[in-house]
Design a protein around this motif. Structure first.
Motif, PDB file in Angstrom:
ATOM      1  N   ASP A 148       0.847  -1.181   0.000  1.00 13.68           N
ATOM      2  CA  ASP A 148       0.000   0.000   0.000  1.00 13.68           C
ATOM      3  C   ASP A 148       0.894   1.246   0.000  1.00 13.68           C
ATOM      4  O   ASP A 148       2.132   1.136   0.010  1.00 13.68           O
ATOM      5  CB  ASP A 148      -0.958  -0.003   1.197  1.00 13.68           C
ATOM      6  N   GLN A 149       0.296   2.418  -0.005  1.00  9.95           N
ATOM      7  CA  GLN A 149       1.083   3.647  -0.137  1.00  9.95           C
ATOM      8  C   GLN A 149       2.080   3.801   1.010  1.00  9.95           C
ATOM      9  O   GLN A 149       3.236   4.190   0.789  1.00  9.95           O
ATOM     10  CB  GLN A 149       0.167   4.862  -0.198  1.00  9.95           C
ATOM     11  N   GLU A 150       1.653   3.494   2.236  1.00 10.34           N
ATOM     12  CA  GLU A 150       2.561   3.631   3.368  1.00 10.34           C
ATOM     13  C   GLU A 150       3.719   2.651   3.268  1.00 10.34           C
ATOM     14  O   GLU A 150       4.850   2.975   3.620  1.00 10.34           O
ATOM     15  CB  GLU A 150       1.792   3.441   4.684  1.00 10.34           C
ATOM     16  N   GLY A 151       3.414   1.438   2.789  1.00  8.44           N
ATOM     17  CA  GLY A 151       4.475   0.457   2.601  1.00  8.44           C
ATOM     18  C   GLY A 151       5.477   0.903   1.550  1.00  8.44           C
ATOM     19  O   GLY A 151       6.694   0.720   1.711  1.00  8.44           O
ATOM     20  N   LEU A 198       6.096   4.049   0.700  1.00  9.07           N
ATOM     21  CA  LEU A 198       6.846   5.173   1.253  1.00  9.07           C
ATOM     22  C   LEU A 198       7.941   4.698   2.205  1.00  9.07           C
ATOM     23  O   LEU A 198       9.014   5.308   2.278  1.00  9.07           O
ATOM     24  CB  LEU A 198       5.898   6.136   1.956  1.00  9.07           C
ATOM     25  N   LYS A 199       7.687   3.599   2.916  1.00  9.98           N
ATOM     26  CA  LYS A 199       8.726   3.059   3.800  1.00  9.98           C
ATOM     27  C   LYS A 199       9.917   2.571   2.973  1.00  9.98           C
ATOM     28  O   LYS A 199      11.074   2.792   3.345  1.00  9.98           O
ATOM     29  CB  LYS A 199       8.170   1.914   4.652  1.00  9.98           C
ATOM     30  N   HIS A 211      10.790   3.779   0.114  1.00 11.85           N
ATOM     31  CA  HIS A 211      11.460   5.010  -0.323  1.00 11.85           C
ATOM     32  C   HIS A 211      12.349   5.558   0.798  1.00 11.85           C
ATOM     33  O   HIS A 211      13.486   5.989   0.546  1.00 11.85           O
ATOM     34  CB  HIS A 211      10.420   6.060  -0.726  1.00 11.85           C
ATOM     35  N   ASP A 212      11.833   5.556   2.035  1.00 12.55           N
ATOM     36  CA  ASP A 212      12.618   6.052   3.173  1.00 12.55           C
ATOM     37  C   ASP A 212      13.876   5.213   3.372  1.00 12.55           C
ATOM     38  O   ASP A 212      14.960   5.746   3.636  1.00 12.55           O
ATOM     39  CB  ASP A 212      11.775   6.028   4.449  1.00 12.55           C
ATOM     40  N   ASN A 216       7.322  -1.672  -6.284  1.00 16.34           N
ATOM     41  CA  ASN A 216       7.552  -2.162  -4.924  1.00 16.34           C
ATOM     42  C   ASN A 216       9.030  -2.173  -4.531  1.00 16.34           C
ATOM     43  O   ASN A 216       9.435  -2.887  -3.620  1.00 16.34           O
ATOM     44  CB  ASN A 216       6.946  -3.556  -4.736  1.00 16.34           C
ATOM     45  N   GLN A 273      11.800  -3.362   8.547  1.00 17.55           N
ATOM     46  CA  GLN A 273      11.325  -3.931   7.289  1.00 17.55           C
ATOM     47  C   GLN A 273      12.373  -4.883   6.724  1.00 17.55           C
ATOM     48  O   GLN A 273      13.528  -4.497   6.515  1.00 17.55           O
ATOM     49  CB  GLN A 273      11.051  -2.812   6.273  1.00 17.55           C
TER      50      GLN A 273
END
Length: 211
Positions: A96-99, A101-102, A104-105, A130, A185
């Motif tokens: 999902d979007q939050e996943g 973004l993680k 990306h971080d 992904n 993660q």
């Protein structure tokens, strides 16, 4: 006597074709007899379906041949079969979007760590479904030859050594995996010399789905 294989898995860019703009007729000619005899052919690639002959590769084959043609694409992200003459995703690994973004971080943290601790400059491609591609050789442009070039591994070894990464690719992948752990993660990190690819899956996940 010729051996009949149940399935054959193969890469696309640089293996079945020399580039994404190269003719595909020779590959089609080699594939058709195998598909006709019931051998499953699975193209496993980091690319997406629209990049394989503009998303029209399945049209080179008859409906019967298409039943044995499969695609594992996007570095574990998408798995296709052909139904009713059209490619259809039957399994995927998309966060999902939050996943996303993680991821990306994590990749930005890898980029920061390589610059701050090793003085190694990198660029990041964030637009994958992904994972991210971290460009380790920013001065080296592959042009339309998107697959690994013959001298790139040795070139990367020299770059990493010059920046204090003595154990080469193994140490680099370890840095990526450790950074993922710092964010809570588990990441899958692979490297084709120019790009360190970090995300939640890789091509082996495509293979696992089909197996």
């Amino acid at each position: 006597m010729n051996k009949k294989y149940k399935a054959i898995f193969f890469d696309w860019d640089g293996t079945a074709v020399t580039s994404r703009t190269a003719p595909v007729e020779d590959a089609v000619v080699a594939m058709k007899p195998l598909l006709q005899q019931g051998t499953k052919l699975v193209i496993v690639s980091g690319t997406t379906y629209d990049k394989i002959v503009g998303g029209k590769f399945h049209t080179y084959f008859t409906e019967e041949e298409q039943k044995n043609l499969f695609f594992g694409l996007g570095r574990g992200a998408y798995n296709y079969h052909i139904t009713d003459g059209r490619p259809e995703i039957f399994a995927s690994m998309i966060p999902d979007q939050e996943g996303l973004l993680k991821i990306h971080d994590i990749c930005y943290a890898i980029h920061t760590k390589l610059l701050r601790e090793y003085g190694l400059k990198t660029d990041i491609v964030f637009s994958r479904p992904n994972y991210c591609k971290i460009d380790l050789m920013v001065e080296n442009d592959r042009g339309d030859q998107l697959f690994m070039q013959g001298d790139e591994v040795e070139h990367l070894r020299q770059i990493l050594k010059q920046h204090g990464i003595e154990s080469g690719l193994k140490e680099l992948i370890g840095i990526a995996e450790q950074t993922g752990e710092e964010f809570g993660q588990r990441v899958s990190a692979t490297c084709d010399a120019k790009y360190l690819e970090v995300g939640i899956s890789c091509k082996s996940d495509n293979v696992d789905v089909f197996l």
